[in-house]
Scaffold this active site. Structure first.
Site, PDB file in Angstrom:
ATOM      1  N   LYS A 115       0.868  -1.176   0.000  1.00 55.39           N
ATOM      2  CA  LYS A 115       0.000   0.000   0.000  1.00 55.39           C
ATOM      3  C   LYS A 115       0.900   1.219   0.000  1.00 55.39           C
ATOM      4  CE  LYS A 115      -2.405   1.839   3.581  1.00 55.39           C
ATOM      5  NZ  LYS A 115      -3.542   2.109   4.514  1.00 55.39           N
ATOM      6  N   ARG A 148     -10.551  -1.526   7.063  1.00 55.66           N
ATOM      7  CA  ARG A 148      -9.670  -2.545   7.663  1.00 55.66           C
ATOM      8  C   ARG A 148      -9.254  -2.157   9.079  1.00 55.66           C
ATOM      9  NH1 ARG A 148      -4.840   0.179   9.110  1.00 55.66           N
ATOM     10  NH2 ARG A 148      -3.174  -0.120   7.602  1.00 55.66           N
ATOM     11  N   HIS A 162     -12.486  11.271  11.148  1.00 50.78           N
ATOM     12  CA  HIS A 162     -12.899  10.481   9.989  1.00 50.78           C
ATOM     13  C   HIS A 162     -13.099   9.002  10.324  1.00 50.78           C
ATOM     14  CE1 HIS A 162     -13.226   9.293   5.827  1.00 50.78           C
ATOM     15  NE2 HIS A 162     -12.222   8.440   5.981  1.00 50.78           N
ATOM     16  N   GLN A 163     -12.156   8.426  11.083  1.00 54.69           N
ATOM     17  CA  GLN A 163     -12.218   6.973  11.342  1.00 54.69           C
ATOM     18  C   GLN A 163     -13.335   6.581  12.299  1.00 54.69           C
ATOM     19  OE1 GLN A 163     -10.068   4.906   9.773  1.00 54.69           O
ATOM     20  NE2 GLN A 163      -8.949   6.628   8.881  1.00 54.69           N
ATOM     21  N   SER A 213      -5.642  11.424  16.952  1.00 53.68           N
ATOM     22  CA  SER A 213      -4.249  11.663  16.570  1.00 53.68           C
ATOM     23  C   SER A 213      -3.524  12.406  17.697  1.00 53.68           C
ATOM     24  CB  SER A 213      -4.206  12.486  15.280  1.00 53.68           C
ATOM     25  OG  SER A 213      -5.010  13.650  15.426  1.00 53.68           O
ATOM     26  N   THR A 221      -2.925   5.386  17.736  1.00 59.15           N
ATOM     27  CA  THR A 221      -1.467   5.545  17.791  1.00 59.15           C
ATOM     28  C   THR A 221      -0.801   4.603  16.803  1.00 59.15           C
ATOM     29  OG1 THR A 221      -1.553   6.296  20.070  1.00 59.15           O
ATOM     30  CG2 THR A 221       0.552   5.431  19.299  1.00 59.15           C
ATOM     31  N   ASP A 222      -0.351   5.193  15.686  1.00 56.01           N
ATOM     32  CA  ASP A 222       0.287   4.410  14.631  1.00 56.01           C
ATOM     33  C   ASP A 222       1.640   5.001  14.255  1.00 56.01           C
ATOM     34  OD1 ASP A 222      -0.632   6.719  13.500  1.00 56.01           O
ATOM     35  OD2 ASP A 222      -1.791   5.785  11.911  1.00 56.01           O
ATOM     36  N   LYS A 225       2.772   9.582  19.040  1.00 50.23           N
ATOM     37  CA  LYS A 225       1.340   9.695  19.339  1.00 50.23           C
ATOM     38  C   LYS A 225       1.053   8.907  20.624  1.00 50.23           C
ATOM     39  CE  LYS A 225      -0.410  10.079  14.595  1.00 50.23           C
ATOM     40  NZ  LYS A 225      -1.231   9.414  13.575  1.00 50.23           N
ATOM     41  N   GLY A 231      -3.949  -1.542  18.307  1.00 48.71           N
ATOM     42  CA  GLY A 231      -4.108  -1.710  16.854  1.00 48.71           C
ATOM     43  C   GLY A 231      -3.225  -0.722  16.111  1.00 48.71           C
TER      44      GLY A 231
END
Ligand code: NAD
Length: 319
Positions: free
Chosen positions: A66, A109, A136-137, A197, A219-220, A224, A290
């Site tokens: 991706k 996803r 948004h999520q 975020s 937190t990705d 964060k 996640g």
């Protein structure tokens, strides 16, 4: 090669299909049948970020990447700030097999991952869903969570309270009462999803009751943070991928503070495969970190290609 444009995805992919595809690949990851390649992420200047998440599922025969990023100037152009595209290849020959729009798929996803954690780890009698975040999520998260438990109410908090009514509309659409609350009211929730975020913890240890399941999804990236590290010390901690959890997921902070170590974190695929019991009592706090892995993107993209073929809407090109 098959092309599935972004505008076709909504008519093909469902939250249920995303759930099934992601659950399968989490199981494959925990068995060692699928693995993610190192993530590439570059700052392009002026706030633009671009990166590549890729991997191989040997058993599912999915290889791909991706490519996506964040372009803050897009809002002014009337297109989403987040832009991503998934490219799939034949794992035997390396030949490209598909190009699939990745924007909606990313939200589906991500929500599927949280829903899988709720399905596997939350108390069966969970009635109140708490959501921290309203961007948004969050709408996708709410819809996916509602598939796996019979929630009777949604309570939500957001740093920017003016964003909450839009999430309330989504709750109304699926027939759930909705209340905007102060963070300390999160003790009423049996499941809490965090999807912000935020650069610092919002949800504190005192805001979470025993027996709750927490899905920390925002937190990705390094730096964060959504929850107080004491929560991870108190919880049985699960994740999608251990390597990401301790470096760029929510667990990065508790690990850096020495509160937990790698051996305290279990990949949820082990629960899916029946190799870990998951929740073992009603008062246990469970937490899913996640972080978002490339194999999730590839799994849902491969699923969309199958759906497009079945629907007869796949665009085929010679390549
Ligand atoms: P968004 O920009 O639409 O919304 C941002 C959210 O964060 C809003 O609720 C906003 O009020 C909140 N926020 C902003 N600053 C804050 C602060 N200082 N303190 C507390 N809250 C704050 O973003 P989104 O698309 O909804 O994504 C939310 C998060 O999820 C982002 O961090 C994104 O990178 C992450 N994400 C994770 C995955 C994954 O797989 N884990 C996938 C997609 C997005």
């Amino acid at each position: 090669m098959i092309i599935v444009p972004e505008k076709e995805i909504a008519g093909l992919m469902t939250p249920q299909a995303a759930f099934e595809a992601v659950e399968k690949v989490f199981g494959a990851m925990a068995r060692g049948d699928a693995y993610n390649f190192p993530v590439v992420r570059e700052a392009l200047g002026e706030g633009r970020q671009y990166g590549f998440k890729s991997g191989l599922d040997r058993v599912g025969a999915v290889l791909g990447v991706k490519a996506g990023g964040y372009f803050p100037g897009n809002a002014g152009r009337g297109i989403p700030n987040h832009q991503s595209t998934v490219y799939l290849f034949d794992p035997d020959s390396g030949k490209p097999t598909a190009v699939v729009g990745g924007n909606l798929l990313t939200a589906l996803r991500t929500a599927a991952a949280a829903a899988i954690s709720i399905d596997r780890l939350a108390r069966k009698d969970a009635k109140v869903l708490g959501i921290v975040g309203a961007g948004h999520q969050s709408a996708f998260q709410l819809r996916a969570a509602a598939m796996v438990r019979g929630f009777e109410k949604v309570i939500a908090w957001n740093y920017h309270p003016e964003m909450l009514p839009k999430l309330g509309e989504v709750a109304a659409e699926i027939g759930l009462p909705f209340e905007a609350v102060a963070l300390d009211r999160m003790v009423e929730a049996a499941v809490i999803i965090t999807i912000t975020s935020s650069p610092a913890a919002s949800l504190m240890d005192a805001h979470v009751a025993p027996g709750t399941h927490l899905a920390c999804m925002g937190t990705d990236t390094v730096g964060k943070q959504e929850v107080e590290p004491a929560l991870l010390a108190r919880a049985t901690v699960f994740t999608d991928e251990l390597a990401q959890s301790v470096t760029l997921g929510e667990a990065q902070h508790a690990v850096a503070a020495g509160l937990i170590g790698e051996s305290d974190i279990t990949e949820i695929g082990k629960v899916i495969n029946g190799d870990h019991p998951g929740r073992t009592d009603d008062d246990q706090l469970t937490l899913f970190d996640g972080t978002g892995v490339g194999l999730q993107d590839l799994a849902v993209a491969a699923s969309v290609v199958d759906l497009a073929r079945a629907a007869g809407s796949a665009i085929e090109v010679d390549f």
